[in-house]
Design an enzyme around this catalytic site. Structure first.
Site, PDB file in Angstrom:
ATOM      1  N   LYS A 196       0.843  -1.215   0.000  1.00 20.63           N
ATOM      2  CA  LYS A 196       0.000   0.000   0.000  1.00 20.63           C
ATOM      3  C   LYS A 196       0.866   1.249   0.000  1.00 20.63           C
ATOM      4  CE  LYS A 196       0.944   1.608   4.192  1.00 20.63           C
ATOM      5  NZ  LYS A 196       1.751   2.743   4.413  1.00 20.63           N
TER       6      LYS A 196
ATOM      7  N   ASP B   7      -2.555  -1.662   9.548  1.00 17.12           N
ATOM      8  CA  ASP B   7      -2.818  -1.705   8.103  1.00 17.12           C
ATOM      9  C   ASP B   7      -3.395  -3.047   7.636  1.00 17.12           C
ATOM     10  OD1 ASP B   7      -1.634   0.802   8.042  1.00 17.12           O
ATOM     11  OD2 ASP B   7       0.326   0.033   7.447  1.00 17.12           O
TER      12      ASP B   7
HETATM   13  P1  ATP Z   1       4.217   0.349   7.698  1.00 14.34           P
HETATM   14  O1  ATP Z   1       4.127   1.005   6.359  1.00 14.34           O
HETATM   15  O2  ATP Z   1       3.027  -0.514   8.054  1.00 14.34           O
HETATM   16  O3  ATP Z   1       4.612   1.259   8.802  1.00 14.34           O
HETATM   17  P2  ATP Z   1       6.713  -0.719   6.844  1.00 14.34           P
HETATM   18  O4  ATP Z   1       6.417  -1.027   5.417  1.00 14.34           O
HETATM   19  O5  ATP Z   1       7.502   0.512   7.107  1.00 14.34           O
HETATM   20  O6  ATP Z   1       5.374  -0.718   7.665  1.00 14.34           O
HETATM   21  P3  ATP Z   1       7.193  -3.474   7.361  1.00 14.34           P
HETATM   22  O7  ATP Z   1       7.961  -4.059   6.235  1.00 14.34           O
HETATM   23  O8  ATP Z   1       5.736  -3.746   7.413  1.00 14.34           O
HETATM   24  O9  ATP Z   1       7.469  -1.913   7.480  1.00 14.34           O
HETATM   25  O10 ATP Z   1       7.873  -4.053   8.675  1.00 14.34           O
HETATM   26  C1  ATP Z   1       8.023  -3.383   9.861  1.00 14.34           C
HETATM   27  C2  ATP Z   1       8.747  -4.315  10.831  1.00 14.34           C
HETATM   28  O11 ATP Z   1       7.917  -5.431  11.137  1.00 14.34           O
HETATM   29  C3  ATP Z   1      10.016  -4.938  10.259  1.00 14.34           C
HETATM   30  O12 ATP Z   1      11.143  -4.141  10.472  1.00 14.34           O
HETATM   31  C4  ATP Z   1      10.108  -6.264  11.002  1.00 14.34           C
HETATM   32  O13 ATP Z   1      10.871  -6.098  12.175  1.00 14.34           O
HETATM   33  C5  ATP Z   1       8.692  -6.594  11.432  1.00 14.34           C
HETATM   34  N1  ATP Z   1       8.121  -7.767  10.713  1.00 14.34           N
HETATM   35  C6  ATP Z   1       7.623  -8.854  11.268  1.00 14.34           C
HETATM   36  N2  ATP Z   1       7.175  -9.724  10.341  1.00 14.34           N
HETATM   37  C7  ATP Z   1       7.398  -9.172   9.154  1.00 14.34           C
HETATM   38  C8  ATP Z   1       7.158  -9.603   7.822  1.00 14.34           C
HETATM   39  N3  ATP Z   1       6.611 -10.761   7.507  1.00 14.34           N
HETATM   40  N4  ATP Z   1       7.538  -8.758   6.850  1.00 14.34           N
HETATM   41  C9  ATP Z   1       8.094  -7.545   7.135  1.00 14.34           C
HETATM   42  N5  ATP Z   1       8.338  -7.123   8.369  1.00 14.34           N
HETATM   43  C10 ATP Z   1       8.003  -7.911   9.389  1.00 14.34           C
END
Ligand code: ATP
Length: 314
Positions: free
Chosen positions: A25, A152
């Site tokens: 997203k 989300d």
């Molecule tokens: P958002 O946009 O929802 O704030 P993001 O895209 O910045 O999130 P994500 O990739 O969703 O970040 O991951 C945030 C943290 O969640 C990662 O740094 C990791 O420690 C933890 N995490 C746990 N499981 C997962 C997974 N399957 N994929 C990604 N991150 C994960």
């Protein structure tokens, strides 16, 4: 024996193996209100699902195991801290079934990129395990379980373009005539921690009086209905952008490079560091992506379309 479900179940099959595809997203509008006493910020956001997908395969096993390939492989723990495992366990507890499955994640959504990859994987796990175990949860019930895992997750089960309120977990679809928007996602080297970006926003806002109001998404929604990239581009907004730029000043160069490459508009995606650029059409997206690549300001420039459906069994 594999038992086929009716088409009204979206092709879901009880028995498995099951394969689920889930989009990333971006936020077309991200209004962040003051910090609440429960530790969350009140949000007013417009979510938009784009064509960058993770895929989760689920089959029967004697225990619960997770393997993965792609973005973040070797970096992301595959234990009980992983959102895939947490989602599988949460569904099993809710449905009172044993949490046994072999799960394999093919990850294309960059880690900690502001694209909600972790929440996307949790949404995929809920849907995949529901189909594998034949627990038959309505999507709204899956969304309620998902909301306990990440703000989300409910949106990533729904997909499309939708308004998110509360701390993002309350999702209402936005009804607009179907339009495909063309984006370029400039993926950075290394991620940004979402909690740190919120803390930085609180720090930047500290002392400002009156407190920053929660920006409504009305002008973004009006712009969406006009179906013109220039109008939508002018309405994009992200309250987290100054905080992401403060923690990662190089993002200013990425935004400048996208502008120089001819993008209609550019914005930090969610908490960053990915930047999302709106373009006029598919060809224009390719041109902007090539310009960003040539400028050498990002790890990867990927074209993507939106809106996309949420997590689906394929
Ligand atoms: P958002 O946009 O929802 O704030 P993001 O895209 O910045 O999130 P994500 O990739 O969703 O970040 O991951 C945030 C943290 O969640 C990662 O740094 C990791 O420690 C933890 N995490 C746990 N499981 C997962 C997974 N399957 N994929 C990604 N991150 C994960």
């Amino acid at each position: 024996m594999t038992e086929a479900w009716g088409p009204e179940d979206g092709g879901r099959r009880a028995g498995g193996p099951v394969r689920v595809r889930v989009p990333a997203k971006i936020n077309l509008h991200l209004g962040v209100g003051p910090l609440r006493t429960d530790g969350f910020h009140e949000l007013n956001t417009v979510y938009h699902a784009v064509s960058l997908f993770d895929e989760l395969r689920a089959s029967h096993g004697d225990t619960l195991t997770l393997t993965m390939e792609g973005e973040g492989a070797g970096e992301l723990a595959l234990d009980d801290s992983n959102l895939v495992i947490r989602a599988a366990r949460a569904l099993a507890a809710h449905a009172r079934v044993p949490a046994y499955a072999r799960l394999h994640l093919r990850k294309s959504i960059p880690l900690a990129g502001g694209l909600a990859g972790g929440s996307a994987d949790a949404a995929a796990a809920l849907l995949a395990c529901d189909a594998l175990w034949g627990t038959g949860m309505p999507r709204d019930e899956l969304a309620a379980i998902g909301a306990t895992l990440g703000s989300d997750v409910p949106f990533l089960l729904h997909g499309g373009t939708a308004l998110g309120t509360g701390h993002g977990e309350t999702v209402s679809p936005i009804l607009a005539r179907p339009t495909t928007w063309h984006w370029v996602l400039a993926v950075a080297d290394g991620g940004l921690s979402t909690p740190e970006v919120y803390r930085e926003l609180d720090r930047l806002r500290d002392g400002s009086w009156p407190p920053a109001p929660l920006e409504s998404a009305d002008s973004l929604m009006t712009a969406l209905r006009q179906r013109r990239p220039e109008v939508l581009g002018a309405a994009l907004g992200n309250d987290l952008q100054p905080a992401a730029l403060s923690l990662r000043p190089q993002l200013a160069d990425v935004l400048k490079a996208g502008h120089a490459a001819g993008a209609v508009a550019g914005i930090v995606s969610g908490s960053g560091p990915t930047c999302a650029f709106l373009t006029r059409d598919a060809n224009h997206a390719e041109t902007v992506a090539a310009g960003l690549t040539a400028a050498g300001v990002c790890r990867q420039a990927r074209t993507a379309r939106g809106p996309m459906p949420g997590a689906r069994v394929t």
